[in-house]
Design a protein around this motif. Structure first.
Motif, PDB file in Angstrom:
ATOM      1  N   ILE A 153    -143.356  45.437 -90.298  1.00 28.02           N
ATOM      2  CA  ILE A 153    -142.387  46.333 -89.664  1.00 28.02           C
ATOM      3  C   ILE A 153    -142.817  47.772 -89.936  1.00 28.02           C
ATOM      4  O   ILE A 153    -142.985  48.165 -91.086  1.00 28.02           O
ATOM      5  CB  ILE A 153    -140.959  46.107 -90.206  1.00 28.02           C
ATOM      6  CG1 ILE A 153    -140.527  44.657 -90.002  1.00 28.02           C
ATOM      7  CG2 ILE A 153    -139.971  47.051 -89.524  1.00 28.02           C
ATOM      8  CD1 ILE A 153    -139.203  44.304 -90.662  1.00 28.02           C
ATOM      9  N   GLU A 154    -142.988  48.547 -88.863  1.00 25.21           N
ATOM     10  CA  GLU A 154    -143.431  49.935 -89.024  1.00 25.21           C
ATOM     11  C   GLU A 154    -142.997  50.758 -87.819  1.00 25.21           C
ATOM     12  O   GLU A 154    -143.256  50.389 -86.675  1.00 25.21           O
ATOM     13  CB  GLU A 154    -144.962  49.992 -89.166  1.00 25.21           C
ATOM     14  CG  GLU A 154    -145.503  51.407 -89.395  1.00 25.21           C
ATOM     15  CD  GLU A 154    -147.014  51.448 -89.466  1.00 25.21           C
ATOM     16  OE1 GLU A 154    -147.565  52.543 -89.652  1.00 25.21           O
ATOM     17  OE2 GLU A 154    -147.643  50.382 -89.322  1.00 25.21           O
ATOM     18  N   ASP A 155    -142.305  51.879 -88.092  1.00 25.88           N
ATOM     19  CA  ASP A 155    -141.895  52.833 -87.051  1.00 25.88           C
ATOM     20  C   ASP A 155    -141.151  52.158 -85.894  1.00 25.88           C
ATOM     21  O   ASP A 155    -141.389  52.466 -84.716  1.00 25.88           O
ATOM     22  CB  ASP A 155    -143.121  53.582 -86.501  1.00 25.88           C
ATOM     23  CG  ASP A 155    -143.826  54.397 -87.570  1.00 25.88           C
ATOM     24  OD1 ASP A 155    -143.149  54.829 -88.516  1.00 25.88           O
ATOM     25  OD2 ASP A 155    -145.058  54.565 -87.465  1.00 25.88           O
ATOM     26  N   GLY A 156    -140.257  51.257 -86.238  1.00 24.20           N
ATOM     27  CA  GLY A 156    -139.451  50.605 -85.213  1.00 24.20           C
ATOM     28  C   GLY A 156    -140.149  49.500 -84.461  1.00 24.20           C
ATOM     29  O   GLY A 156    -139.588  48.928 -83.518  1.00 24.20           O
ATOM     30  N   ILE A 157    -141.379  49.165 -84.844  1.00 29.54           N
ATOM     31  CA  ILE A 157    -142.117  48.080 -84.213  1.00 29.54           C
ATOM     32  C   ILE A 157    -142.160  46.886 -85.169  1.00 29.54           C
ATOM     33  O   ILE A 157    -142.673  46.987 -86.282  1.00 29.54           O
ATOM     34  CB  ILE A 157    -143.551  48.499 -83.829  1.00 29.54           C
ATOM     35  CG1 ILE A 157    -143.508  49.619 -82.790  1.00 29.54           C
ATOM     36  CG2 ILE A 157    -144.329  47.299 -83.285  1.00 29.54           C
ATOM     37  CD1 ILE A 157    -144.862  50.162 -82.397  1.00 29.54           C
ATOM     38  N   TYR A 158    -141.598  45.768 -84.714  1.00 28.00           N
ATOM     39  CA  TYR A 158    -141.570  44.534 -85.503  1.00 28.00           C
ATOM     40  C   TYR A 158    -142.716  43.651 -85.020  1.00 28.00           C
ATOM     41  O   TYR A 158    -142.686  43.169 -83.880  1.00 28.00           O
ATOM     42  CB  TYR A 158    -140.230  43.826 -85.331  1.00 28.00           C
ATOM     43  CG  TYR A 158    -139.058  44.547 -85.954  1.00 28.00           C
ATOM     44  CD1 TYR A 158    -138.340  43.982 -87.003  1.00 28.00           C
ATOM     45  CD2 TYR A 158    -138.650  45.806 -85.492  1.00 28.00           C
ATOM     46  CE1 TYR A 158    -137.258  44.634 -87.579  1.00 28.00           C
ATOM     47  CE2 TYR A 158    -137.578  46.479 -86.053  1.00 28.00           C
ATOM     48  CZ  TYR A 158    -136.888  45.886 -87.092  1.00 28.00           C
ATOM     49  OH  TYR A 158    -135.813  46.542 -87.667  1.00 28.00           O
ATOM     50  N   THR A 159    -143.714  43.460 -85.868  1.00 29.21           N
ATOM     51  CA  THR A 159    -144.887  42.672 -85.494  1.00 29.21           C
ATOM     52  C   THR A 159    -144.749  41.240 -86.000  1.00 29.21           C
ATOM     53  O   THR A 159    -144.449  41.016 -87.175  1.00 29.21           O
ATOM     54  CB  THR A 159    -146.176  43.294 -86.074  1.00 29.21           C
ATOM     55  OG1 THR A 159    -146.314  44.632 -85.577  1.00 29.21           O
ATOM     56  CG2 THR A 159    -147.401  42.481 -85.665  1.00 29.21           C
ATOM     57  N   PHE A 160    -144.963  40.281 -85.095  1.00 28.38           N
ATOM     58  CA  PHE A 160    -144.915  38.865 -85.455  1.00 28.38           C
ATOM     59  C   PHE A 160    -146.165  38.164 -84.925  1.00 28.38           C
ATOM     60  O   PHE A 160    -146.679  38.528 -83.863  1.00 28.38           O
ATOM     61  CB  PHE A 160    -143.682  38.179 -84.840  1.00 28.38           C
ATOM     62  CG  PHE A 160    -142.368  38.788 -85.237  1.00 28.38           C
ATOM     63  CD1 PHE A 160    -142.025  38.929 -86.574  1.00 28.38           C
ATOM     64  CD2 PHE A 160    -141.471  39.217 -84.269  1.00 28.38           C
ATOM     65  CE1 PHE A 160    -140.801  39.500 -86.941  1.00 28.38           C
ATOM     66  CE2 PHE A 160    -140.262  39.778 -84.618  1.00 28.38           C
ATOM     67  CZ  PHE A 160    -139.921  39.922 -85.964  1.00 28.38           C
ATOM     68  N   PRO A 161    -146.643  37.142 -85.636  1.00 25.42           N
ATOM     69  CA  PRO A 161    -147.729  36.322 -85.084  1.00 25.42           C
ATOM     70  C   PRO A 161    -147.247  35.607 -83.813  1.00 25.42           C
ATOM     71  O   PRO A 161    -146.053  35.342 -83.662  1.00 25.42           O
ATOM     72  CB  PRO A 161    -148.012  35.299 -86.196  1.00 25.42           C
ATOM     73  CG  PRO A 161    -147.397  35.857 -87.430  1.00 25.42           C
ATOM     74  CD  PRO A 161    -146.242  36.699 -86.986  1.00 25.42           C
ATOM     75  N   TYR A 162    -148.181  35.276 -82.927  1.00 29.82           N
ATOM     76  CA  TYR A 162    -147.818  34.614 -81.670  1.00 29.82           C
ATOM     77  C   TYR A 162    -146.957  33.379 -81.896  1.00 29.82           C
ATOM     78  O   TYR A 162    -146.041  33.091 -81.118  1.00 29.82           O
ATOM     79  CB  TYR A 162    -149.069  34.169 -80.907  1.00 29.82           C
ATOM     80  CG  TYR A 162    -150.027  35.268 -80.557  1.00 29.82           C
ATOM     81  CD1 TYR A 162    -149.682  36.264 -79.660  1.00 29.82           C
ATOM     82  CD2 TYR A 162    -151.316  35.285 -81.107  1.00 29.82           C
ATOM     83  CE1 TYR A 162    -150.576  37.267 -79.328  1.00 29.82           C
ATOM     84  CE2 TYR A 162    -152.218  36.281 -80.783  1.00 29.82           C
ATOM     85  CZ  TYR A 162    -151.849  37.276 -79.898  1.00 29.82           C
ATOM     86  OH  TYR A 162    -152.733  38.261 -79.580  1.00 29.82           O
ATOM     87  N   PHE A 163    -147.266  32.629 -82.956  1.00 33.20           N
ATOM     88  CA  PHE A 163    -146.587  31.346 -83.146  1.00 33.20           C
ATOM     89  C   PHE A 163    -145.099  31.497 -83.442  1.00 33.20           C
ATOM     90  O   PHE A 163    -144.360  30.512 -83.413  1.00 33.20           O
ATOM     91  CB  PHE A 163    -147.284  30.503 -84.230  1.00 33.20           C
ATOM     92  CG  PHE A 163    -147.301  31.106 -85.610  1.00 33.20           C
ATOM     93  CD1 PHE A 163    -146.169  31.091 -86.418  1.00 33.20           C
ATOM     94  CD2 PHE A 163    -148.472  31.662 -86.120  1.00 33.20           C
ATOM     95  CE1 PHE A 163    -146.197  31.631 -87.703  1.00 33.20           C
ATOM     96  CE2 PHE A 163    -148.512  32.200 -87.402  1.00 33.20           C
ATOM     97  CZ  PHE A 163    -147.362  32.181 -88.193  1.00 33.20           C
ATOM     98  N   CYS A 164    -144.637  32.715 -83.708  1.00 38.61           N
ATOM     99  CA  CYS A 164    -143.206  32.952 -83.960  1.00 38.61           C
ATOM    100  C   CYS A 164    -142.383  33.074 -82.680  1.00 38.61           C
ATOM    101  O   CYS A 164    -141.147  33.076 -82.732  1.00 38.61           O
ATOM    102  CB  CYS A 164    -143.025  34.240 -84.772  1.00 38.61           C
ATOM    103  SG  CYS A 164    -143.645  34.161 -86.467  1.00 38.61           S
ATOM    104  N   THR A 165    -143.052  33.168 -81.539  1.00 38.37           N
ATOM    105  CA  THR A 165    -142.362  33.489 -80.283  1.00 38.37           C
ATOM    106  C   THR A 165    -141.242  32.511 -79.951  1.00 38.37           C
ATOM    107  O   THR A 165    -140.212  32.898 -79.391  1.00 38.37           O
ATOM    108  CB  THR A 165    -143.371  33.533 -79.117  1.00 38.37           C
ATOM    109  OG1 THR A 165    -144.489  34.341 -79.487  1.00 38.37           O
ATOM    110  CG2 THR A 165    -142.736  34.105 -77.867  1.00 38.37           C
ATOM    111  N   PHE A 166    -141.406  31.244 -80.308  1.00 34.75           N
ATOM    112  CA  PHE A 166    -140.404  30.232 -79.942  1.00 34.75           C
ATOM    113  C   PHE A 166    -139.062  30.463 -80.625  1.00 34.75           C
ATOM    114  O   PHE A 166    -138.046  29.905 -80.218  1.00 34.75           O
ATOM    115  CB  PHE A 166    -140.922  28.819 -80.270  1.00 34.75           C
ATOM    116  CG  PHE A 166    -140.896  28.451 -81.729  1.00 34.75           C
ATOM    117  CD1 PHE A 166    -139.862  27.679 -82.246  1.00 34.75           C
ATOM    118  CD2 PHE A 166    -141.905  28.867 -82.594  1.00 34.75           C
ATOM    119  CE1 PHE A 166    -139.827  27.327 -83.590  1.00 34.75           C
ATOM    120  CE2 PHE A 166    -141.887  28.526 -83.933  1.00 34.75           C
ATOM    121  CZ  PHE A 166    -140.837  27.749 -84.437  1.00 34.75           C
ATOM    122  N   LEU A 167    -139.026  31.324 -81.649  1.00 33.19           N
ATOM    123  CA  LEU A 167    -137.790  31.614 -82.377  1.00 33.19           C
ATOM    124  C   LEU A 167    -137.170  32.949 -81.987  1.00 33.19           C
ATOM    125  O   LEU A 167    -136.195  33.383 -82.595  1.00 33.19           O
ATOM    126  CB  LEU A 167    -138.067  31.616 -83.892  1.00 33.19           C
ATOM    127  CG  LEU A 167    -138.224  30.242 -84.552  1.00 33.19           C
ATOM    128  CD1 LEU A 167    -138.765  30.389 -85.966  1.00 33.19           C
ATOM    129  CD2 LEU A 167    -136.908  29.485 -84.557  1.00 33.19           C
TER     130      LEU A 167
END
Length: 447
Positions: free
Chosen positions: A421-435
């Motif tokens: 999480i940085e400057d309002g951008i929440y970064t997730f790995p692709y595999f998290c998309t289903f959640l």
């Protein structure tokens, strides 16, 4: 081997409801509808009457005396004396509804009669669903089913709710995954991308633990889709429909992924193809992502219907449509090559559709501002960027920081990286998309 599906729990809850209506389960062919219905039926009813209108066309006469339940069961019994109808413990399954949509008109009678439970299922290919809907409004429940999502794939591989909850906790807390977790989930994600979620494909892979034979099954499914287009697409140019379907992978591979009819035919006119695209979308074999007129709420009604991208609702089928060299790269060398951006975007679109999220993107005319997807909370618009490389998220930062976009306060980046999480951008790995839908809901509740 039965693969656990999300519809299993839905069907159990449906049966518990004393006011339950006849159920119509719709979706593309070969996504597991019939298998899931039969599994549920065997576990919950002592008596099952199953009719397949494709394999048993003789049953298309059962409405010859009208829509009354007594007349229908009398005619079924005339055609097969072994079929029994036990009040309050019989499930009647009408499969391949697209072959005999008139049976949907009888659902009102079955609901009013109340002695028998009814589940209809059918491929969206060929179902004149608007007609079916108008014939049984208020007397049926609809459930749209898709091929397996990543969570169902994890179940098939032996992972449990505990693992799913742990992935969600990483997203909620912003805590990076360990090296082991990241490595395992990324490997599973790549397997899922290549395989897709068609149960027949996943089963073969689970049993053999190799990709051998899976490509052949995927390509047969695509051939079946095209055969259904020629069988069911009445009143439309079937050649144009097939051309649109086959052109999706070609256009996704380009830098500008906006679907361009001129790439199919230089003389193509939008009005000639609109019905073809709608037909494919209704059939469940493509997903259409529309360009927002401006990145603000509401989303519905705020898009340009003439500008859109098209994705396959099963990334495995997209990969199966690639040429032999790309297949070798993906399956043997795990090299996504030129299709990397397209495959990741398609996977995200697929995950959105399977969560019930709408598909919208934004591209500012004559400018560099462009965003892949958007989701919304109750009062916020959240841009979602899909990164196939390590470049900075210029558009995402601009949308968040500019005063011009009052509905946008933060954004999501899906990438081949860890949680951050940085400057309002929440970064997730692709595999998290289903959640993502669950994450957004719970995030709002926690605020």
């Amino acid at each position: 081997m039965y693969l656990r599906r999300k519809i299993d729990e839905y069907l159990v809850e449906w049966k518990k409801n004393e006011e339950r209506l006849p159920l119509i389960i719709k979706g593309a062919r070969q996504i597991g509808k019939t298998e899931s219905i039969n599994h549920f039926a065997e576990q919950n009813y002592s008596n099952i009457v199953s009719i397949n209108f494709v394999l048993e066309s003789k049953y298309k006469t059962i409405l010859s005396d009208g829509y009354a339940v007594e007349d229908i069961i009398k005619n079924i019994s005339m055609l097969d004396t072994s079929k029994r109808f036990i009040a309050d413990d019989t499930l009647i399954i009408f499969d391949e509804l697209q072959e005999f949509p008139d049976i949907a008109t009888a659902l009102k009678s079955f609901k009013i009669d109340g002695r028998f439970d009814v589940i209809c299922s059918g491929s969206l290919l060929g179902i004149n669903y608007r007609k079916i809907h108008s014939n049984s409004v208020g007397y049926k429940t609809d459930y749209e089913m898709f091929s397996m999502d990543f969570e169902e794939f994890l179940w098939a591989k032996g992972y449990s709710e505990m693992h799913i909850e742990d992935i969600l906790k990483h997203m909620q807390s912003g805590t990076p995954f360990s090296e082991t977790e990241l490595s395992v989930y990324k490997k599973l994600f790549l397997e899922y991308c290549v395989l897709g979620g068609m149960p027949a494909v996943v089963k073969v892979y689970i049993e053999k633990n190799v990709f051998t034979d899976t490509l052949e099954i995927q390509r047969q499914i695509q051939m079946d889709y095209e055969e259904d287009i020629r069988k069911y697409a009445e009143g439309l140019d079937q050649t144009k429909i097939v051309c649109v379907y086959r052109n999706v992978p070609v256009q996704l591979a380009k830098e500008n992924k906006k679907f361009q009819l001129s790439k199919i035919d230089k003389k193509a006119r939008s009005r000639e193809y609109t019905g073809c695209i709608t037909w494919l979308e209704d059939a469940g074999v493509i997903s259409v992502c529309y360009c927002l007129q401006y990145p603000e709420l509401p989303l519905k009604g705020n898009y340009d219907a003439s500008k859109f991208k098209i994705y396959y609702p099963d990334t495995g089928l997209l990969i199966a449509s690639l040429d032999e060299e790309a297949q070798e790269d993906l399956r043997a060398n795990k090299n996504l090559g030129v299709y990397k951006g397209a495959l990741y975007e398609n996977f995200v679109a697929e995950a959105f559709v399977k969560q019930g999220l709408g598909l919208y993107y934004y591209k500012k005319e004559n400018a560099t501002l462009e965003e892949d997807f958007f989701v919304r909370t109750k009062d916020e618009l959240v841009p979602v960027e899909v990164k196939a490389n390590r470049n900075r998220s210029k558009s995402l930062r601009q949308l968040i920081s500019s005063d011009s976009y009052s509905d946008i306060h933060w954004g999501i980046k899906l990438a081949d990286s860890n949680v951050g999480i940085e400057d309002g951008i929440y970064t997730f790995p692709y595999f998290c998309t289903f959640l993502l839908k669950r994450y957004l809901k719970e995030k709002k509740n926690m605020e």
